[in-house]
Design a protein around this motif. Structure first.
Motif, PDB file in Angstrom:
ATOM      1  N   THR A   5      32.550  75.834  -6.701  1.00 19.33           N
ATOM      2  CA  THR A   5      34.493  75.284  -7.231  1.00 19.33           C
ATOM      3  C   THR A   5      34.350  75.440  -8.733  1.00 19.33           C
ATOM      4  O   THR A   5      35.106  75.116  -9.606  1.00 19.33           O
ATOM      5  N   LYS A   6      32.974  74.931  -9.162  1.00 19.86           N
ATOM      6  CA  LYS A   6      33.099  74.843 -10.205  1.00 19.86           C
ATOM      7  C   LYS A   6      33.576  76.219 -11.417  1.00 19.86           C
ATOM      8  O   LYS A   6      33.367  77.572 -10.879  1.00 19.86           O
ATOM      9  N   ALA A   7      34.009  75.782 -12.697  1.00 17.39           N
ATOM     10  CA  ALA A   7      34.814  76.372 -12.347  1.00 17.39           C
ATOM     11  C   ALA A   7      33.824  77.544 -14.040  1.00 17.39           C
ATOM     12  O   ALA A   7      32.745  77.670 -14.131  1.00 17.39           O
ATOM     13  N   PRO A   8      34.216  79.642 -14.372  1.00 19.04           N
ATOM     14  CA  PRO A   8      33.321  79.744 -14.538  1.00 19.04           C
ATOM     15  C   PRO A   8      33.418  79.966 -15.824  1.00 19.04           C
ATOM     16  O   PRO A   8      33.820  78.822 -16.522  1.00 19.04           O
ATOM     17  N   GLU A   9      32.333  80.231 -17.037  1.00 14.95           N
ATOM     18  CA  GLU A   9      32.046  79.794 -18.319  1.00 14.95           C
ATOM     19  C   GLU A   9      31.818  81.206 -18.843  1.00 14.95           C
ATOM     20  O   GLU A   9      30.639  81.669 -18.486  1.00 14.95           O
ATOM     21  N   ALA A  10      32.090  81.214 -20.182  1.00 17.78           N
ATOM     22  CA  ALA A  10      31.460  81.836 -20.526  1.00 17.78           C
ATOM     23  C   ALA A  10      30.100  81.963 -21.968  1.00 17.78           C
ATOM     24  O   ALA A  10      30.380  80.284 -21.441  1.00 17.78           O
ATOM     25  N   ARG A  11      29.407  82.476 -21.236  1.00 14.23           N
ATOM     26  CA  ARG A  11      27.754  82.283 -22.115  1.00 14.23           C
ATOM     27  C   ARG A  11      27.463  83.623 -23.235  1.00 14.23           C
ATOM     28  O   ARG A  11      27.769  84.654 -23.011  1.00 14.23           O
ATOM     29  N   LYS A  12      26.043  83.114 -23.737  1.00 11.31           N
ATOM     30  CA  LYS A  12      25.435  83.982 -24.282  1.00 11.31           C
ATOM     31  C   LYS A  12      24.408  84.024 -23.611  1.00 11.31           C
ATOM     32  O   LYS A  12      23.713  85.803 -24.728  1.00 11.31           O
ATOM     33  N   ASP A  65      25.758  86.840  -9.376  1.00 11.06           N
ATOM     34  CA  ASP A  65      26.475  86.124  -9.353  1.00 11.06           C
ATOM     35  C   ASP A  65      28.242  86.533  -9.694  1.00 11.06           C
ATOM     36  O   ASP A  65      27.985  86.106 -10.878  1.00 11.06           O
ATOM     37  N   THR A  66      28.908  86.071  -9.074  1.00 17.91           N
ATOM     38  CA  THR A  66      30.322  86.579  -8.986  1.00 17.91           C
ATOM     39  C   THR A  66      31.444  86.075 -10.197  1.00 17.91           C
ATOM     40  O   THR A  66      32.182  86.014 -10.803  1.00 17.91           O
ATOM     41  N   ALA A  67      30.909  84.588 -10.036  1.00 12.63           N
ATOM     42  CA  ALA A  67      32.468  83.458 -10.671  1.00 12.63           C
ATOM     43  C   ALA A  67      31.113  83.548 -12.501  1.00 12.63           C
ATOM     44  O   ALA A  67      31.962  83.705 -13.075  1.00 12.63           O
ATOM     45  N   THR A  68      29.922  84.372 -12.634  1.00 12.45           N
ATOM     46  CA  THR A  68      29.445  84.297 -13.803  1.00 12.45           C
ATOM     47  C   THR A  68      29.015  85.681 -14.622  1.00 12.45           C
ATOM     48  O   THR A  68      29.805  85.834 -15.476  1.00 12.45           O
ATOM     49  N   LEU A  69      29.732  86.227 -13.348  1.00  9.11           N
ATOM     50  CA  LEU A  69      30.455  87.776 -13.872  1.00  9.11           C
ATOM     51  C   LEU A  69      31.971  87.706 -14.312  1.00  9.11           C
ATOM     52  O   LEU A  69      32.282  88.521 -15.058  1.00  9.11           O
ATOM     53  N   LYS A  70      32.797  87.201 -13.763  1.00 12.61           N
ATOM     54  CA  LYS A  70      34.021  87.129 -14.077  1.00 12.61           C
ATOM     55  C   LYS A  70      34.083  86.755 -15.257  1.00 12.61           C
ATOM     56  O   LYS A  70      34.880  86.680 -15.934  1.00 12.61           O
ATOM     57  N   ALA A  71      33.418  85.198 -15.841  1.00  9.63           N
ATOM     58  CA  ALA A  71      33.328  84.790 -17.226  1.00  9.63           C
ATOM     59  C   ALA A  71      32.604  85.750 -17.981  1.00  9.63           C
ATOM     60  O   ALA A  71      33.638  85.363 -19.457  1.00  9.63           O
ATOM     61  N   ASN A  72      32.190  86.848 -17.446  1.00 13.81           N
ATOM     62  CA  ASN A  72      31.219  87.257 -18.761  1.00 13.81           C
ATOM     63  C   ASN A  72      30.929  88.128 -18.400  1.00 13.81           C
ATOM     64  O   ASN A  72      29.731  89.054 -17.912  1.00 13.81           O
ATOM     65  N   ASP A  95      30.104  95.770  -5.702  1.00 14.38           N
ATOM     66  CA  ASP A  95      31.520  96.482  -6.986  1.00 14.38           C
ATOM     67  C   ASP A  95      31.055  97.294  -7.615  1.00 14.38           C
ATOM     68  O   ASP A  95      30.034  97.173  -8.854  1.00 14.38           O
ATOM     69  N   PRO A  96      31.336  98.748  -7.847  1.00 17.06           N
ATOM     70  CA  PRO A  96      31.164  99.819  -8.126  1.00 17.06           C
ATOM     71  C   PRO A  96      31.823 100.020  -9.734  1.00 17.06           C
ATOM     72  O   PRO A  96      31.292 100.935 -10.611  1.00 17.06           O
ATOM     73  N   SER A  97      32.795  99.527 -10.238  1.00 17.06           N
ATOM     74  CA  SER A  97      33.488  98.939 -11.117  1.00 17.06           C
ATOM     75  C   SER A  97      32.220  99.081 -12.901  1.00 17.06           C
ATOM     76  O   SER A  97      32.639 100.363 -13.700  1.00 17.06           O
ATOM     77  N   TYR A  98      31.395  98.768 -12.608  1.00 14.29           N
ATOM     78  CA  TYR A  98      30.221  98.942 -14.223  1.00 14.29           C
ATOM     79  C   TYR A  98      29.332  99.912 -13.783  1.00 14.29           C
ATOM     80  O   TYR A  98      29.723 100.715 -14.933  1.00 14.29           O
ATOM     81  N   MET A  99      29.685 100.534 -12.771  1.00  9.36           N
ATOM     82  CA  MET A  99      29.256 101.915 -12.449  1.00  9.36           C
ATOM     83  C   MET A  99      30.091 103.142 -12.529  1.00  9.36           C
ATOM     84  O   MET A  99      30.007 104.232 -13.646  1.00  9.36           O
ATOM     85  N   ALA A 100      30.878 102.612 -12.721  1.00  8.63           N
ATOM     86  CA  ALA A 100      32.029 103.497 -13.421  1.00  8.63           C
ATOM     87  C   ALA A 100      32.661 103.732 -14.050  1.00  8.63           C
ATOM     88  O   ALA A 100      32.679 105.176 -14.947  1.00  8.63           O
ATOM     89  N   MET A 101      32.435 102.579 -15.472  1.00  6.49           N
ATOM     90  CA  MET A 101      32.461 102.936 -17.018  1.00  6.49           C
ATOM     91  C   MET A 101      31.424 103.635 -17.541  1.00  6.49           C
ATOM     92  O   MET A 101      31.708 104.420 -18.346  1.00  6.49           O
TER      93      MET A 101
END
Length: 361
Positions: free
Chosen positions: A29-36, A227-234, A349-355
């Motif tokens: 349940t940890k909120a996704p966070e933007a990272r570098k 990781d889906t949450a990491t991907l969503k935030a980044n 999730d094919p969205s990145y391959m589609a890009m």
């Protein structure tokens, strides 16, 4: 070199998943966070060697710099351990087979997205018999393999395709490190394994490969999952990883001096020779074109494949604590969900391959 410690040695991973009882795990349940900075794990396998080569050649840095991030590509000598470490949160992504993505992180409650379908085994896995040249002769034999693994799945598919059941054989659990020596003994006359062990065992006198992964094309898939949450935030992580993959694989497939040099470097990174590495690539169907990878991911055949994989996995007790195979939900392009829609933990999730296919990375 190929699957040296063993992509197909997923039994250990299955046991790890068993310790993370499905009923006691829930998505974080940890909120996704933007990272570098991000960490991606990989293990030795012909279809995954583009990753360490890309790091060595500066391709990882090129794409990471483009998106203002840093990506660390880290080798783990034991394939199953790399998946376990991803499941435990040490890595943000990992190279993994479709069955193991389902039975280890997804079954353990870790929401995971498959963003790159890199290849499928097209002969790297096989059923071997001594003194016979057809699968029918396997009936009644003891079959040596890594139980609860991709090899076990291949055996089940081979039997099913030829009107037999698992009850028609006896399986004997054998480690990937021991299977070559074991098969060399007189009492062993049937085995299922993967390259390079497959090639070594097949070269023994009187041994025939009577069924291989080439007979079920597209079913043993090799993926990069994040990781889906990491991907969503980044989302830039997904873009950079996809850019890295297709630039490197395009170079790998070239037949000029640059392509040859790249493959030779990959072979060295894998502890192999260019000749052996190139031979293993002949039984690895690489999706070097993003359009083809998107087509494979959006094909309804993928749902059929993953239905077979999850039904096999459930039948072997790999969804510990689950009342049915539907306990672990999987989502596919177009909104298709297999299993519990309230518990989706594996997403194709094919969205990145589609890009990449559209030139939008």
């Amino acid at each position: 070199m190929l699957r040296k410690i063993g992509k197909a040695a997923a039994m250990a991973g299955a046991l790890m998943a068993g310790t993370m009882l499905l009923s006691s795990c829930s998505p974080s349940t940890k909120a996704p966070e933007a990272r570098k900075e991000f960490n991606i794990g990989w293990s030795i396998y012909a279809g995954w060697m583009p990753w360490p080569y890309a790091q060595q050649a500066g391709i990882v840095k090129k794409w990471a710099d483009k998106y203002g991030i840093k990506i660390n590509i880290t080798q783990v000598n034991d394939y199953v351990e790399s998946v376990n470490q991803y499941t435990a949160g040490k890595f943000d992504g990992v190279t993994v087979a479709n069955m193991d993505a389902l039975t280890i992180p997804a079954a353990g409650g870790k929401d995971t997205s498959a963003i790159i379908v890199g290849d499928y085994s097209n002969g790297n896995d096989g059923v071997l018999l001594k003194g016979a040249d057809n699968i029918a002769a396997i009936k009644g034999r003891s079959v040596y393999l890594v139980e609860l693994s991709v090899s076990h799945y291949l055996l089940a598919r081979a039997l099913g395709e030829h009107g037999m059941a698992m009850s028609d054989v006896k399986t004997i659990n054998t480690s990937d490190a021991d299977i070559v020596a074991t098969f060399g003994s007189p009492q062993a006359n049937a085995a299922v394994t993967w390259n390079p062990q497959l090639a070594v065992m097949k070269a023994q006198p009187g041994v025939k490969a009577v069924f291989t992964s080439a007979d079920i094309p597209g079913e043993i898939l090799d993926l990069l999952v994040v990781d889906t949450a990491t991907l969503k935030a980044n989302p830039n992580l997904g873009k950079a990883l996809t850019g890295i993959w297709y630039e490197t694989v395009a170079l790998m497939k070239r037949q000029d001096a640059q392509g040859k040099a790249a493959r030779a470097a990959m072979a060295k990174l894998a502890g192999s020779t260019p000749e052996v590495f190139d031979n293993q690539l002949t039984t690895t169907y690489l999706y070097d074109q993003p359009k083809a990878a998107v087509a494979a991911t959006t094909d309804p055949a993928l749902v059929t494949t993953m239905t077979r994989v999850r039904d096999f996995s459930f039948s072997k007790g790999l969804f510990k604590g689950a009342a049915s195979a539907d306990a672990v939900g999987m989502s596919f392009p177009g909104g298709k969900v297999l299993g519990d829609p309230a518990h989706v933990t594996l997403r194709f999730d094919p969205s990145y391959m589609a890009m990449a296919a559209d030139g939008k990375l």
